[in-house]
Design a protein around this motif. Structure first.
Motif, PDB file in Angstrom:
ATOM      1  N   LYS A 190      50.495  47.589  44.441  1.00  0.00           N
ATOM      2  CA  LYS A 190      50.347  48.998  44.080  1.00  0.00           C
ATOM      3  C   LYS A 190      48.898  49.473  44.057  1.00  0.00           C
ATOM      4  O   LYS A 190      48.599  50.584  44.480  1.00  0.00           O
ATOM      5  CB  LYS A 190      50.953  49.250  42.690  1.00  0.00           C
ATOM      6  N   ASN A 191      48.001  48.648  43.528  1.00  0.00           N
ATOM      7  CA  ASN A 191      46.656  49.111  43.216  1.00  0.00           C
ATOM      8  C   ASN A 191      45.583  48.253  43.872  1.00  0.00           C
ATOM      9  O   ASN A 191      45.814  47.090  44.214  1.00  0.00           O
ATOM     10  CB  ASN A 191      46.437  49.093  41.696  1.00  0.00           C
ATOM     11  N   THR A 192      44.398  48.853  44.026  1.00  0.00           N
ATOM     12  CA  THR A 192      43.222  48.134  44.509  1.00  0.00           C
ATOM     13  C   THR A 192      42.156  48.169  43.416  1.00  0.00           C
ATOM     14  O   THR A 192      41.948  49.207  42.778  1.00  0.00           O
ATOM     15  CB  THR A 192      42.666  48.763  45.794  1.00  0.00           C
ATOM     16  N   PHE A 193      41.497  47.025  43.199  1.00  0.00           N
ATOM     17  CA  PHE A 193      40.502  46.903  42.146  1.00  0.00           C
ATOM     18  C   PHE A 193      39.179  46.471  42.756  1.00  0.00           C
ATOM     19  O   PHE A 193      39.136  45.578  43.598  1.00  0.00           O
ATOM     20  CB  PHE A 193      40.948  45.872  41.108  1.00  0.00           C
ATOM     21  N   HIS A 194      38.094  47.099  42.299  1.00  0.00           N
ATOM     22  CA  HIS A 194      36.759  46.821  42.835  1.00  0.00           C
ATOM     23  C   HIS A 194      35.868  46.344  41.686  1.00  0.00           C
ATOM     24  O   HIS A 194      35.604  47.101  40.751  1.00  0.00           O
ATOM     25  CB  HIS A 194      36.181  48.081  43.472  1.00  0.00           C
ATOM     26  N   THR A 195      35.434  45.080  41.758  1.00  0.00           N
ATOM     27  CA  THR A 195      34.613  44.512  40.706  1.00  0.00           C
ATOM     28  C   THR A 195      33.186  44.341  41.203  1.00  0.00           C
ATOM     29  O   THR A 195      32.959  43.762  42.271  1.00  0.00           O
ATOM     30  CB  THR A 195      35.161  43.144  40.261  1.00  0.00           C
ATOM     31  N   LYS A 196      32.219  44.820  40.413  1.00  0.00           N
ATOM     32  CA  LYS A 196      30.801  44.760  40.775  1.00  0.00           C
ATOM     33  C   LYS A 196      30.040  43.885  39.782  1.00  0.00           C
ATOM     34  O   LYS A 196      30.587  43.518  38.738  1.00  0.00           O
ATOM     35  CB  LYS A 196      30.224  46.176  40.810  1.00  0.00           C
ATOM     36  N   PRO A 197      28.759  43.554  40.097  1.00  0.00           N
ATOM     37  CA  PRO A 197      27.980  42.706  39.186  1.00  0.00           C
ATOM     38  C   PRO A 197      27.959  43.266  37.758  1.00  0.00           C
ATOM     39  O   PRO A 197      27.769  44.460  37.548  1.00  0.00           O
ATOM     40  CB  PRO A 197      26.585  42.718  39.809  1.00  0.00           C
ATOM     41  N   PRO A 221      54.215  44.171  27.826  1.00  0.00           N
ATOM     42  CA  PRO A 221      53.058  44.852  28.422  1.00  0.00           C
ATOM     43  C   PRO A 221      53.398  45.461  29.766  1.00  0.00           C
ATOM     44  O   PRO A 221      54.439  45.167  30.356  1.00  0.00           O
ATOM     45  CB  PRO A 221      52.030  43.732  28.565  1.00  0.00           C
ATOM     46  N   ASP A 222      52.506  46.337  30.268  1.00  0.00           N
ATOM     47  CA  ASP A 222      52.746  46.935  31.585  1.00  0.00           C
ATOM     48  C   ASP A 222      52.632  45.866  32.666  1.00  0.00           C
ATOM     49  O   ASP A 222      52.288  44.719  32.398  1.00  0.00           O
ATOM     50  CB  ASP A 222      51.795  48.105  31.848  1.00  0.00           C
ATOM     51  N   SER A 223      52.902  46.270  33.901  1.00  0.00           N
ATOM     52  CA  SER A 223      53.056  45.275  34.967  1.00  0.00           C
ATOM     53  C   SER A 223      51.840  45.113  35.875  1.00  0.00           C
ATOM     54  O   SER A 223      51.946  44.516  36.937  1.00  0.00           O
ATOM     55  CB  SER A 223      54.271  45.646  35.827  1.00  0.00           C
ATOM     56  N   LYS A 224      50.685  45.652  35.488  1.00  0.00           N
ATOM     57  CA  LYS A 224      49.501  45.512  36.337  1.00  0.00           C
ATOM     58  C   LYS A 224      49.119  44.047  36.522  1.00  0.00           C
ATOM     59  O   LYS A 224      49.112  43.268  35.582  1.00  0.00           O
ATOM     60  CB  LYS A 224      48.322  46.259  35.728  1.00  0.00           C
ATOM     61  N   ALA A 225      48.760  43.681  37.753  1.00  0.00           N
ATOM     62  CA  ALA A 225      48.350  42.316  38.032  1.00  0.00           C
ATOM     63  C   ALA A 225      46.979  42.017  37.445  1.00  0.00           C
ATOM     64  O   ALA A 225      46.698  40.883  37.055  1.00  0.00           O
ATOM     65  CB  ALA A 225      48.340  42.062  39.537  1.00  0.00           C
ATOM     66  N   MET A 226      46.117  43.018  37.384  1.00  0.00           N
ATOM     67  CA  MET A 226      44.772  42.825  36.841  1.00  0.00           C
ATOM     68  C   MET A 226      44.209  44.154  36.389  1.00  0.00           C
ATOM     69  O   MET A 226      44.707  45.222  36.752  1.00  0.00           O
ATOM     70  CB  MET A 226      43.862  42.187  37.891  1.00  0.00           C
ATOM     71  N   PHE A 227      43.159  44.066  35.597  1.00  0.00           N
ATOM     72  CA  PHE A 227      42.496  45.277  35.121  1.00  0.00           C
ATOM     73  C   PHE A 227      41.092  44.926  34.644  1.00  0.00           C
ATOM     74  O   PHE A 227      40.782  43.758  34.366  1.00  0.00           O
ATOM     75  CB  PHE A 227      43.302  45.939  33.996  1.00  0.00           C
ATOM     76  N   SER A 228      40.253  45.941  34.575  1.00  0.00           N
ATOM     77  CA  SER A 228      38.875  45.758  34.124  1.00  0.00           C
ATOM     78  C   SER A 228      38.826  45.745  32.602  1.00  0.00           C
ATOM     79  O   SER A 228      39.616  46.406  31.933  1.00  0.00           O
ATOM     80  CB  SER A 228      37.988  46.897  34.643  1.00  0.00           C
ATOM     81  N   LEU A 229      37.868  44.976  32.074  1.00  0.00           N
ATOM     82  CA  LEU A 229      37.578  44.975  30.651  1.00  0.00           C
ATOM     83  C   LEU A 229      36.233  45.661  30.455  1.00  0.00           C
ATOM     84  O   LEU A 229      35.274  45.366  31.171  1.00  0.00           O
ATOM     85  CB  LEU A 229      37.518  43.550  30.109  1.00  0.00           C
ATOM     86  N   ALA A 230      36.158  46.564  29.514  1.00  0.00           N
ATOM     87  CA  ALA A 230      34.903  47.274  29.271  1.00  0.00           C
ATOM     88  C   ALA A 230      33.805  46.283  28.901  1.00  0.00           C
ATOM     89  O   ALA A 230      34.051  45.330  28.150  1.00  0.00           O
ATOM     90  CB  ALA A 230      35.089  48.296  28.151  1.00  0.00           C
ATOM     91  N   PRO A 231      32.585  46.460  29.433  1.00  0.00           N
ATOM     92  CA  PRO A 231      31.478  45.560  29.104  1.00  0.00           C
ATOM     93  C   PRO A 231      31.265  45.486  27.590  1.00  0.00           C
ATOM     94  O   PRO A 231      31.424  46.492  26.875  1.00  0.00           O
ATOM     95  CB  PRO A 231      30.276  46.207  29.795  1.00  0.00           C
ATOM     96  N   HIS A 232      30.935  44.302  27.113  1.00  0.00           N
ATOM     97  CA  HIS A 232      30.688  44.114  25.686  1.00  0.00           C
ATOM     98  C   HIS A 232      29.647  43.012  25.516  1.00  0.00           C
ATOM     99  O   HIS A 232      29.698  41.991  26.221  1.00  0.00           O
ATOM    100  CB  HIS A 232      31.986  43.730  24.972  1.00  0.00           C
ATOM    101  N   GLY A 281      27.372  39.941  43.814  1.00  0.00           N
ATOM    102  CA  GLY A 281      28.336  40.247  44.847  1.00  0.00           C
ATOM    103  C   GLY A 281      29.449  41.137  44.307  1.00  0.00           C
ATOM    104  O   GLY A 281      29.403  41.603  43.163  1.00  0.00           O
ATOM    105  N   GLU A 282      30.458  41.362  45.131  1.00  0.00           N
ATOM    106  CA  GLU A 282      31.565  42.232  44.760  1.00  0.00           C
ATOM    107  C   GLU A 282      32.899  41.570  45.094  1.00  0.00           C
ATOM    108  O   GLU A 282      32.985  40.754  46.013  1.00  0.00           O
ATOM    109  CB  GLU A 282      31.460  43.575  45.489  1.00  0.00           C
ATOM    110  N   MET A 283      33.905  41.943  44.340  1.00  0.00           N
ATOM    111  CA  MET A 283      35.260  41.465  44.574  1.00  0.00           C
ATOM    112  C   MET A 283      36.171  42.668  44.783  1.00  0.00           C
ATOM    113  O   MET A 283      36.156  43.619  44.001  1.00  0.00           O
ATOM    114  CB  MET A 283      35.756  40.662  43.368  1.00  0.00           C
TER     115      MET A 283
END
Length: 268
Positions: free
Chosen positions: A46-53, A104-115, A38-40
């Motif tokens: 300020k920002n919109t974040f789109h999370t995929k499988p 740190p900066d004020s972003k509520a969330m952010f993506s982490l690179a796959p590992h 699914g997707e989130m």
């Protein structure tokens, strides 16, 4: 919809069969998440974040954000979320002398690179989470500690976020409320995020807006809803977005203020 284990746990395995939007929009602890299916779609002021499988996401404590969970056609939306609570982080900070060196900066969330280490860790949790278990708090605490060390190994820069134990300072109340009125949070959350006790927040609010917080929020949200619906948006798509939990309560409040039901604006 199901969530395993129960919400008292620090690790949640969430499964949704239908599109879902969260209730309260306050993030009380840092959250490390893995999108299985699914997707989130998430947004802060300020920002919109789109999370995929296959995506990994980090959400920061003491922030406001809205989340929409979208399951794939005919299947479940699934995520694993680990809540990195302050008690465990303070324990690790003391044991390993880890401290935040800069703000740190004020972003509520952010993506982490796959590992690969992230993926193998999350997959190792699934067998625990798919079966109801009792008395698993000690195990989950160990997993939370493992996750924190893993985050630091893969993304060392997270140290400045994870070990920043400062609480929100007193900020400009008017600017904050005009920016964040549409988030559905309890009044004590707004007070906390503006660096105030609830009593001080209410007193300062009255001085700034000449209204109580509850009355101002209701009017502000209704005015925003009126504008959005008059622009062609459906009431059912608007009421949550402006901070209401219940469509019937929104409709009742809207009619009381404007003398018409929300849907009538679409037909003008």
């Amino acid at each position: 919809m199901s969530t395993k284990p129960n919400t008292k746990s620090k690790i949640l395995y969430s499964c949704y069969y239908s599109r879902s939007r969260e209730g309260e929009h306050f993030i009380p602890e840092h959250v490390f998440s893995y999108q299985i299916s699914g997707e989130m779609i998430a947004s802060d002021s300020k920002n919109t974040f789109h999370t995929k499988p296959g995506d990994f996401r980090f959400s920061r404590r003491n922030h406001l954000a809205k989340f929409t969970k979208i399951p794939p056609e005919g299947r479940e939306f699934k995520t694993i979320s680990l809540f990195l609570d302050q008690e465990i982080l303070r324990e690790i900070s003391k044991e390993y002398n880890l401290k935040s060196d800069k703000k740190p900066d004020s972003k509520a969330m952010f993506s982490l690179a796959p590992h690969p280490l992230y993926k193998s860790f999350m997959e190792s949790l699934i067998s625990y989470l798919e079966v109801e278990q009792e008395n698993n708090e000690a195990l989950f605490n160990l997993k939370i500690k493992e996750a924190i060390h893993l985050l630091l190994k893969v993304n060392p820069e997270l140290k400045d976020i994870l070990f920043d134990f400062n609480e929100p300072g007193k900020i400009d109340l008017e600017a904050f409320m005009n920016k964040n009125f549409h988030f559905n949070v309890q009044m004590h959350r707004f007070a906390y995020l503006t660096g105030r006790s609830l009593a001080t927040f209410k007193r300062d609010f009255q001085k700034v807006f000449q209204q109580t917080p509850g009355k101002w929020l209701l009017n502000k949200r209704l005015q925003e809803a009126y504008y959005l619906i008059s622009q062609g948006n459906l009431p059912s798509d608007v009421y949550i977005g402006v901070g209401f939990e219940d469509l019937s309560h929104f409709s009742f409040s809207f009619k009381k203020k404007f003398g018409i039901v929300p849907s009538s604006l679409n037909h003008k």
